[in-house]
Structure formats: C-alpha cells, structure tokens
Design an enzyme around this catalytic site. Structure first.
Site, PDB file in Angstrom:
ATOM      1  N   PRO A  26     -22.590   1.480  27.850  1.00 12.99           N
ATOM      2  CA  PRO A  26     -23.246   2.733  27.455  1.00 12.99           C
ATOM      3  C   PRO A  26     -23.600   3.538  28.715  1.00 12.99           C
ATOM      4  O   PRO A  26     -24.555   3.222  29.419  1.00 12.99           O
ATOM      5  CB  PRO A  26     -24.499   2.276  26.709  1.00 12.99           C
ATOM      6  CG  PRO A  26     -24.592   0.813  26.894  1.00 12.99           C
ATOM      7  CD  PRO A  26     -23.455   0.315  27.717  1.00 12.99           C
TER       8      PRO A  26
ATOM      9  N   ASP B  21     -25.227   1.973  33.815  1.00 16.41           N
ATOM     10  CA  ASP B  21     -25.138   1.175  32.589  1.00 16.41           C
ATOM     11  C   ASP B  21     -26.538   1.110  31.994  1.00 16.41           C
ATOM     12  O   ASP B  21     -27.425   0.453  32.545  1.00 16.41           O
ATOM     13  CB  ASP B  21     -24.617  -0.217  32.989  1.00 16.41           C
ATOM     14  CG  ASP B  21     -24.383  -1.127  31.796  1.00 16.41           C
ATOM     15  OD1 ASP B  21     -24.999  -0.873  30.743  1.00 16.41           O
ATOM     16  OD2 ASP B  21     -23.605  -2.090  31.954  1.00 16.41           O
ATOM     17  N   HIS B  22     -26.700   1.765  30.872  1.00 14.65           N
ATOM     18  CA  HIS B  22     -28.045   1.892  30.300  1.00 14.65           C
ATOM     19  C   HIS B  22     -28.554   0.561  29.734  1.00 14.65           C
ATOM     20  O   HIS B  22     -29.723   0.432  29.395  1.00 14.65           O
ATOM     21  CB  HIS B  22     -28.037   2.988  29.225  1.00 14.65           C
ATOM     22  CG  HIS B  22     -29.363   3.649  29.035  1.00 14.65           C
ATOM     23  ND1 HIS B  22     -30.554   3.099  29.460  1.00 14.65           N
ATOM     24  CD2 HIS B  22     -29.706   4.826  28.458  1.00 14.65           C
ATOM     25  CE1 HIS B  22     -31.556   3.898  29.149  1.00 14.65           C
ATOM     26  NE2 HIS B  22     -31.070   4.962  28.545  1.00 14.65           N
ATOM     27  N   ARG B  23     -27.687  -0.445  29.656  1.00 12.33           N
ATOM     28  CA  ARG B  23     -28.173  -1.742  29.190  1.00 12.33           C
ATOM     29  C   ARG B  23     -29.095  -2.359  30.231  1.00 12.33           C
ATOM     30  O   ARG B  23     -29.976  -3.138  29.914  1.00 12.33           O
ATOM     31  CB  ARG B  23     -26.994  -2.704  28.935  1.00 12.33           C
ATOM     32  CG  ARG B  23     -26.101  -2.277  27.786  1.00 12.33           C
ATOM     33  CD  ARG B  23     -24.900  -3.173  27.671  1.00 12.33           C
ATOM     34  NE  ARG B  23     -24.078  -3.155  28.896  1.00 12.33           N
ATOM     35  CZ  ARG B  23     -23.032  -3.937  29.110  1.00 12.33           C
ATOM     36  NH1 ARG B  23     -22.660  -4.808  28.193  1.00 12.33           N
ATOM     37  NH2 ARG B  23     -22.336  -3.856  30.224  1.00 12.33           N
TER      38      ARG B  23
END
Ligand code: CAO
Length: 421
Positions: free
Chosen positions: A214, A391-393
């Site tokens: 994401p 990476d929004h994780r």
C-alpha cells in the site's frame, strides 16, 4: 599447450538467440561441462557447457549478443594435446539437474544441455515445496529465479501476487477487453517490437510492489541553496579544476544520515503474516539508473562510511556498469532504500514505486530557484523537490513527514555532509 575454440553446438531450434548470462571470465580455468553462457529464446533458456578443459584466453560473446550453432564462444589454452572439439564430445554426465531436454535431437551432441522449461518438474527445497502446497500453488508452474531454474520461496510469493493481480485485472477490465476486440493495426500501420529483457525482468518486481504494497507518497521541498553554493565551489586540490560532483552524491549521504535516525525506513517485510520485519544494520543505497536496456537499480554499498567524493566516483562507476550490462547481478539486490533522481532530466514531483522488498523510495526532481517567503519577505532560494513513497503497512504518514524533515535538515544550511567531502 594448444589453443582451441569452443563453439555453440547444435542446439535444436535455438537459432539467433540472445546471450543472457556470461558465466566465465578471461583467464579463468574451466573444466569440461562447466557452464559458459546462458542463452534464451521466447520459451526457455539453455546453458551451454564447455566441451573441454583449459584456461579462457579470449571471450567472444557478451550479454545481448545473438548466437547460433557454430559461433565461437571462447578460445581456451589447453594443457592437453589438441583434440577435435565438436559438439559430439559433450558427455552425458552433466552433474546439474536436467529440467527438460525436448527440443534436442536424439543422439545429438547437446544431450547434456540444460533446457529450462517451466512446464517441467521444478527444482526446489522441501521447505519451498511445502510452502507452495500450503498456498495451493502447483510448484511446477512457478518460474524459478535461481540458477538452473530452482524455485525459491520468493518466486512462489511473486507467482501468487502476479496471479492475484491477473485475476483482479480480469474481473475489472471487461470494458477494456471490449475495446481490445479491435487490433491496433485496424487503425493504421503498426510495428511489433521485442520488449527489452531488462524491462521484462523488472516488470515482475514492479507488479509485485504495486499489488502488494500500500503505497503513499509525501511531497516536500528541501532548501539546498547553501549546499549548491558549496557543491559548485568544490575544486580539485591538485589540478585546481572544478570537481564534477552532482547533487545526488550529497543526497545519498543525507539519506543515510536520515536512515540512521529512522530505522523503520531501512527494513523489509518478507511475510506480513508471520509478523516479522528485517531491520538492516547496513546502509546500501539503491540508485535508479536509466539505461538503454531499461531501468536498473545498483546499490552503493555502505554509503554511510564513504565520503562524498567516493560516493560520486562509485555512482559513476556502477551506472556505467549498468549501461554496459557489466553489473554483477548480486549488486542489484540487498538495498536499504532507493533514490530515483530525475533531477538531471527535469520535472518536479512524481510518485515513485517502491523497489520491493524495500519499504521506501525517495524521488528527486530538478532543483529550481524559487521565491520563498522567509522572515516576512520573499527571498530567492534553490529548492529541491522530494517525493517520498513508503509502505504504509510499516510507515505512518507522520513518520514519513518527520523523515522528510530530517532529510531537509541534512540537506539544509547546517549541512553536516560538508565535513564528509
Ligand atoms: N537538480 C538540478 N540539477 C541536477 C539535479 C537536480 N536534482 N540532479 C542532477 N543535476 C544536474 C547535474 O549536476 C548535472 O549537471 P552538469 O551537467 O551541469 O554537471 C546534470 O544534471 C546531469 O546529471 P546526471 O543525471 O548525469 O547525474 P546524476 O548524478 O544526477 O544522476 C543517474 C546519475 C545515474 C541517477 C542518472 O544518470 C540517471 O540515470 N537518472 C535517471 C533515473 C531514472 O530514470 N529514474 C526514474 C525511475 S522511475 O521510472
């Protein structure tokens, strides 16, 4: 001592095919059956083994060349008396695992040539086989990235990601399919060309990144007025000539300093399901290089321990190696974070795709003089556009904004890099 040419033997339907790997060097001692080059057709790839022992004295092919039967691969100096070198000499005792040998005539000299075809039985460790079974993947359908087509856990993951993307695409592109009922040539003259190999290879990594990660991109601008004054004032102590160091070397240095403060940006997630991430203690900065063959991302190893001049020299060296297709494959892997700079070409902000399995990438645009409002008045400053995709994780927006602040600080007027030239 005698000299001998080793040529491409009869390789069935492989004619005028591209050399994708050169596995030996000048001066190297080789033994009969050692792999010399890998060639690739549309369907499969083949390793051509040596038909004799000896020392390589000349290398007659390079990556990208097209070869056919009878083309000279190398010349060797043999300690033995000269024997007739022909394809007929190739023996059947190739130690490497045969994956498939259709396309090779019976009784033909090339029986021991390894043809990798993905429909054949895959080579993989029991752990990787178990992993594929658990995901319901037929391992024999997974293209292996290791030598001789051996399938790794990452190959299985990539296969799954690509399949999911395909089924997602199939479900969502019905409209586009209707449009594609027309051929391009229905509308005028067209040319059909081969997609360059580097582009084909990088496409699987791009799809993997785009479908798995994401992405979010934060845009910001660094004030590099003083950095630019300093950079353009640098001269060689011996010659007195201006040093040709581009802003990128300084950005690499500033990035490594920022990574030290924000270790989350120097991580990789191999499997989100197992709840683990790898935090790297090294600082290997990837730099996207535009080459005639496609985009390549070599790594500047241990950039934190190198001064600006050395970074600049290495940057030139590895980008040239990429353009000449001389870069070692391993040097395209194992990065901390990547910089993709369009600063020498133009444009400001963009949305870079993370270089999987990294978790962030810094896009750099062209620095421009701008009127900036500081302390109640407009002043002319040199501003560098930054586009940080993450990476929004693993990385939250606030952390990304703080990372950009740190980066701007490291590129700004208190630039510590000054000490590091
Ligand atoms: N702002 C203003 N000028 C810049 C600049 C920036 N951010 N970055 C570089 N420049 C200037 C340099 O100082 C140099 O100027 P001079 O010719 O006056 O010396 C000129 O632009 C050309 O620099 P360069 O591009 O040759 O060198 P670099 O060190 O900046 O970049 C490399 C090296 C390998 C990154 C570059 O050649 C390249 O391949 N860039 C493209 C990368 C790419 O395609 N990214 C997109 C990936 S996403 O698809």
């Amino acid at each position: 001592m005698s000299k001998k040419d080793i040529k491409v033997p009869n390789i069935g339907e492989f004619k005028d095919v591209e050399v994708i790997e050169v596995l030996i060097k000048n001066g190297q001692k080789i033994k009969k059956n050692d792999p010399l080059i890998t060639i690739e057709s549309d369907k499969s790839s083949v390793e051509i083994p040596s038909s004799d022992d000896g020392t390589v004295i000349s290398l007659n092919v390079k990556i990208g060349d097209k070869v056919s039967e009878g083309d000279k691969i190398i010349e060797i100096e043999s300690e033995k008396e000269t024997k007739e070198t022909s394809a007929q000499e190739l023996t059947k005792n190739q130690s490497s695992k045969k994956i498939k040998k259709n396309e090779v005539k019976k009784g033909n000299a090339t029986e021991n040539i390894i043809v990798k075809d993905f429909s054949a039985k895959a080579s993989a460790s029991p752990k990787v086989r178990k992993f594929a079974r658990e995901l319901g993947v037929n391992i024999n359908k997974v293209p292996g990235s290791e030598r001789q087509g051996r399938v790794t856990e990452s190959d299985v993951k990539l296969f799954v990601a690509t399949k999911s993307y395909k089924s997602f695409k199939d479900q969502t592109t019905t409209k586009q399919k209707i449009e594609l009922e027309y051929s391009h040539s229905d509308f005028g003259e067209v040319d059909i060309k081969d997609i360059p190999r580097v582009k084909k290879l990088s496409s699987k990594y791009l799809i993997n990144s785009w479908t798995k990660i994401p992405h979010v991109t934060n845009h910001d601008e660094a004030d590099i007025t003083e950095l630019e004054e300093f950079r353009t004032s640098l001269t060689d102590v011996y010659t007195g000539e201006k040093k040709k160091i581009t802003p990128l070397a300084f950005i690499v240095k500033a990035l490594t300093a920022s990574l030290k403060k924000f270790p989350n940006f120097n991580t990789s997630i191999d499997e989100i399901e197992n709840g683990k991430m790898t935090v790297k203690r090294y600082y290997h900065v990837g730099v996207a290089v535009d080459t005639p063959h496609g985009l390549m991302v070599p790594k500047l190893r241990n950039a934190d321990n190198k001064n600006i001049s050395l970074i600049s020299t290495e940057l030139k060296k590895i980008s040239q190696q990429c353009r000449d297709l001389k870069i070692d494959k391993k040097d395209l892997f194992g990065g901390s974070m990547t910089i993709t700079s369009l600063g020498g070409i133009g444009g400001s902000f963009f949305t870079p795709i993370i270089n999987y399995p990294e978790v962030a990438i810094l896009g750099v645009g062209k620095a421009e003089k701008k009127q900036v409002f500081i302390d109640g008045k407009f002043v002319s400053r040199t501003m560098l556009p930054l586009s940080l995709s993450y990476d929004h994780r693993i990385i939250d927006g606030a952390e990304a904004a703080r990372f950009n602040n740190e980066l701007k600080e490291n590129l700004g007027k208190n630039f510590a890099y000054k000490l590091a030239v």
